[in-house]
Design a protein around this motif. Structure first.
Motif, PDB file in Angstrom:
ATOM      1  N   GLY A 114       2.792  15.621  15.443  1.00  0.00           N
ATOM      2  CA  GLY A 114       3.130  16.943  16.131  1.00  0.00           C
ATOM      3  C   GLY A 114       4.239  17.319  15.684  1.00  0.00           C
ATOM      4  N   LEU A 115       4.884  17.491  14.475  1.00  0.00           N
ATOM      5  CA  LEU A 115       5.905  17.876  13.857  1.00  0.00           C
ATOM      6  C   LEU A 115       5.262  19.173  12.903  1.00  0.00           C
ATOM      7  CD1 LEU A 115       7.830  15.060  13.047  1.00  0.00           C
ATOM      8  CD2 LEU A 115       8.413  16.381  14.864  1.00  0.00           C
ATOM      9  N   SER A 116       6.222  20.041  12.675  1.00  0.00           N
ATOM     10  CA  SER A 116       5.729  21.312  11.683  1.00  0.00           C
ATOM     11  C   SER A 116       5.660  20.835  10.463  1.00  0.00           C
ATOM     12  CB  SER A 116       6.965  22.346  12.139  1.00  0.00           C
ATOM     13  OG  SER A 116       6.593  23.590  10.963  1.00  0.00           O
ATOM     14  N   ASP A 117       4.841  21.333   9.734  1.00  0.00           N
ATOM     15  CA  ASP A 117       4.677  21.011   8.255  1.00  0.00           C
ATOM     16  C   ASP A 117       5.648  21.996   7.441  1.00  0.00           C
ATOM     17  OD1 ASP A 117       2.943  19.071   8.079  1.00  0.00           O
ATOM     18  OD2 ASP A 117       1.097  20.220   8.168  1.00  0.00           O
ATOM     19  N   ALA A 118       6.216  22.956   8.164  1.00  0.00           N
ATOM     20  CA  ALA A 118       7.050  23.901   7.289  1.00  0.00           C
ATOM     21  C   ALA A 118       8.500  23.549   7.502  1.00  0.00           C
ATOM     22  CB  ALA A 118       6.873  25.294   7.902  1.00  0.00           C
ATOM     23  N   ALA A 119       8.766  22.895   8.614  1.00  0.00           N
ATOM     24  CA  ALA A 119      10.221  22.739   8.967  1.00  0.00           C
ATOM     25  C   ALA A 119      10.839  21.351   8.257  1.00  0.00           C
ATOM     26  CB  ALA A 119      10.359  22.052  10.439  1.00  0.00           C
ATOM     27  N   PRO A 120      11.863  21.202   7.659  1.00  0.00           N
ATOM     28  CA  PRO A 120      12.309  19.925   6.979  1.00  0.00           C
ATOM     29  C   PRO A 120      13.005  19.024   8.033  1.00  0.00           C
ATOM     30  CG  PRO A 120      14.075  21.681   6.927  1.00  0.00           C
ATOM     31  CD  PRO A 120      12.886  22.230   7.650  1.00  0.00           C
ATOM     32  N   TYR A 121      12.794  17.849   7.798  1.00  0.00           N
ATOM     33  CA  TYR A 121      13.164  16.473   8.460  1.00  0.00           C
ATOM     34  C   TYR A 121      13.977  15.450   7.692  1.00  0.00           C
ATOM     35  CZ  TYR A 121       9.925  18.701  12.022  1.00  0.00           C
ATOM     36  OH  TYR A 121       9.214  19.635  12.971  1.00  0.00           O
ATOM     37  N   THR A 122      14.681  14.862   8.331  1.00  0.00           N
ATOM     38  CA  THR A 122      15.314  13.697   7.587  1.00  0.00           C
ATOM     39  C   THR A 122      14.461  12.441   7.811  1.00  0.00           C
ATOM     40  OG1 THR A 122      16.799  13.083   9.355  1.00  0.00           O
ATOM     41  CG2 THR A 122      17.651  14.376   8.024  1.00  0.00           C
ATOM     42  N   VAL A 159      15.271  14.487   2.735  1.00  0.00           N
ATOM     43  CA  VAL A 159      14.963  15.335   3.601  1.00  0.00           C
ATOM     44  C   VAL A 159      13.407  15.597   3.016  1.00  0.00           C
ATOM     45  CG1 VAL A 159      15.095  17.837   4.256  1.00  0.00           C
ATOM     46  CG2 VAL A 159      17.068  16.696   4.216  1.00  0.00           C
ATOM     47  N   GLN A 160      12.459  15.730   4.026  1.00  0.00           N
ATOM     48  CA  GLN A 160      10.847  15.963   3.920  1.00  0.00           C
ATOM     49  C   GLN A 160      10.538  17.094   4.625  1.00  0.00           C
ATOM     50  OE1 GLN A 160       9.471  13.262   1.985  1.00  0.00           O
ATOM     51  NE2 GLN A 160      11.547  12.314   1.850  1.00  0.00           N
ATOM     52  N   LYS A 161       9.422  17.556   4.058  1.00  0.00           N
ATOM     53  CA  LYS A 161       8.582  18.591   4.495  1.00  0.00           C
ATOM     54  C   LYS A 161       7.366  18.468   4.222  1.00  0.00           C
ATOM     55  CE  LYS A 161       9.845  23.577   4.385  1.00  0.00           C
ATOM     56  NZ  LYS A 161      10.453  24.566   3.825  1.00  0.00           N
ATOM     57  N   GLY A 162       6.580  18.745   5.175  1.00  0.00           N
ATOM     58  CA  GLY A 162       4.989  18.574   5.164  1.00  0.00           C
ATOM     59  C   GLY A 162       4.592  17.101   5.098  1.00  0.00           C
ATOM     60  N   ARG A 163       4.933  16.481   4.382  1.00  0.00           N
ATOM     61  CA  ARG A 163       4.512  14.878   4.204  1.00  0.00           C
ATOM     62  C   ARG A 163       5.539  13.750   3.797  1.00  0.00           C
ATOM     63  NH1 ARG A 163      -0.192  12.168   3.813  1.00  0.00           N
ATOM     64  NH2 ARG A 163      -0.435  10.337   2.695  1.00  0.00           N
ATOM     65  N   VAL A 164       5.615  12.726   4.349  1.00  0.00           N
ATOM     66  CA  VAL A 164       6.324  11.688   4.116  1.00  0.00           C
ATOM     67  C   VAL A 164       5.578  10.649   3.274  1.00  0.00           C
ATOM     68  CG1 VAL A 164       7.816   9.860   5.173  1.00  0.00           C
ATOM     69  CG2 VAL A 164       7.725  11.990   6.114  1.00  0.00           C
ATOM     70  N   ARG A 210       0.955  -1.045  -0.007  1.00  0.00           N
ATOM     71  CA  ARG A 210       0.052   0.004   0.127  1.00  0.00           C
ATOM     72  C   ARG A 210       0.825   1.199  -0.119  1.00  0.00           C
ATOM     73  NH1 ARG A 210      -4.864   0.945   4.281  1.00  0.00           N
ATOM     74  NH2 ARG A 210      -5.760   2.614   3.152  1.00  0.00           N
ATOM     75  N   GLU A 211       0.583   2.449  -0.855  1.00  0.00           N
ATOM     76  CA  GLU A 211       1.215   3.531  -0.881  1.00  0.00           C
ATOM     77  C   GLU A 211       0.380   4.461   0.130  1.00  0.00           C
ATOM     78  OE1 GLU A 211       3.593   5.141  -2.667  1.00  0.00           O
ATOM     79  OE2 GLU A 211       4.020   3.065  -3.356  1.00  0.00           O
ATOM     80  N   THR A 212       1.366   4.802   1.104  1.00  0.00           N
ATOM     81  CA  THR A 212       0.771   5.475   2.231  1.00  0.00           C
ATOM     82  C   THR A 212       1.696   6.828   2.664  1.00  0.00           C
ATOM     83  OG1 THR A 212      -0.272   5.396   4.331  1.00  0.00           O
ATOM     84  CG2 THR A 212       1.613   3.927   4.210  1.00  0.00           C
ATOM     85  N   GLY A 213       1.364   7.193   3.930  1.00  0.00           N
ATOM     86  CA  GLY A 213       2.481   8.248   4.229  1.00  0.00           C
ATOM     87  C   GLY A 213       1.808   8.864   5.530  1.00  0.00           C
ATOM     88  N   LEU A 214       2.365  10.305   5.604  1.00  0.00           N
ATOM     89  CA  LEU A 214       1.584  10.745   6.772  1.00  0.00           C
ATOM     90  C   LEU A 214       1.913  12.357   6.726  1.00  0.00           C
ATOM     91  CD1 LEU A 214       3.488  10.917  10.200  1.00  0.00           C
ATOM     92  CD2 LEU A 214       4.480   9.346   8.403  1.00  0.00           C
ATOM     93  N   ASP A 215       0.955  13.136   7.361  1.00  0.00           N
ATOM     94  CA  ASP A 215       1.228  14.681   7.021  1.00  0.00           C
ATOM     95  C   ASP A 215       2.194  14.852   8.573  1.00  0.00           C
ATOM     96  OD1 ASP A 215       0.181  15.203   4.749  1.00  0.00           O
ATOM     97  OD2 ASP A 215      -1.832  15.297   5.522  1.00  0.00           O
TER      98      ASP A 215
END
Length: 166
Positions: free
Chosen positions: A48-56, A68-73, A38-43
């Protein structure tokens, strides 16, 4: 712990926020109990993370850095399995992103993690289990180059570049 319960029911997600003296990150599990992948993901705001900040994003079971992801993985979760992501705030300098030792991706095996901006050196203290092998993954962003990797005497160290920044 209360924060491990599913966030929504379409495809269960568990979230663990880890806070240590050297940093804070999230370990997020995306489950697929179905009979097909299944293709899925999460906002990111769902955990509890910021949609505007980048995350590894580093996936534990496949040992794959997802960039590096931002907003959705977004990712594919095979049938009847789980994908386990460590989500660290993306830094503009080299950083730890995951390992193959413990599900919490650093909470147990890392004793310390420090960046020396003057020497441009990232150092870590790792609690190993005897001579059992351990793989640590680090992100080296553009503008930085891995020159060397050292460990205590008697510890064998190998390095391998797996993608452009890891």
């Amino acid at each position: 712990p209360v924060n491990l319960y599913p966030y929504y029911t379409e495809m269960p997600i568990w979230n663990l926020t880890v806070t240590r003296p050297f940093g804070a990150w999230n370990v997020v599990a995306l489950f697929n109990f179905g009979d097909s992948e299944r293709e899925t993901g999460l906002d990111l705001h769902e955990v509890g993370l910021s949609d505007a900040a980048p995350y590894t994003a580093f996936e534990f079971w496949t040992q794959k850095w997802m960039g590096v992801q931002k907003g959705r993985v977004s990712l594919t979760v095979p049938a009847r399995t789980v994908r386990l992501l460590s989500l660290w705030p993306a830094e503009s300098r080299p950083q730890f992103v995951g390992d193959d030792r413990h599900l919490t991706q650093g909470a147990v095996e890392l004793g310390a993690l420090a960046w020396d901006a003057t020497a441009k050196t990232l150092s870590a203290t790792v609690k190993a289990v005897g001579t059992f092998p351990l793989t640590l993954a680090f992100r080296v962003p553009k503008g930085f180059v891995l020159k060397s990797c050292k460990a205590a005497e008697g510890v064998q160290v190998e390095t391998a570049k797996k993608s452009e920044e890891i």
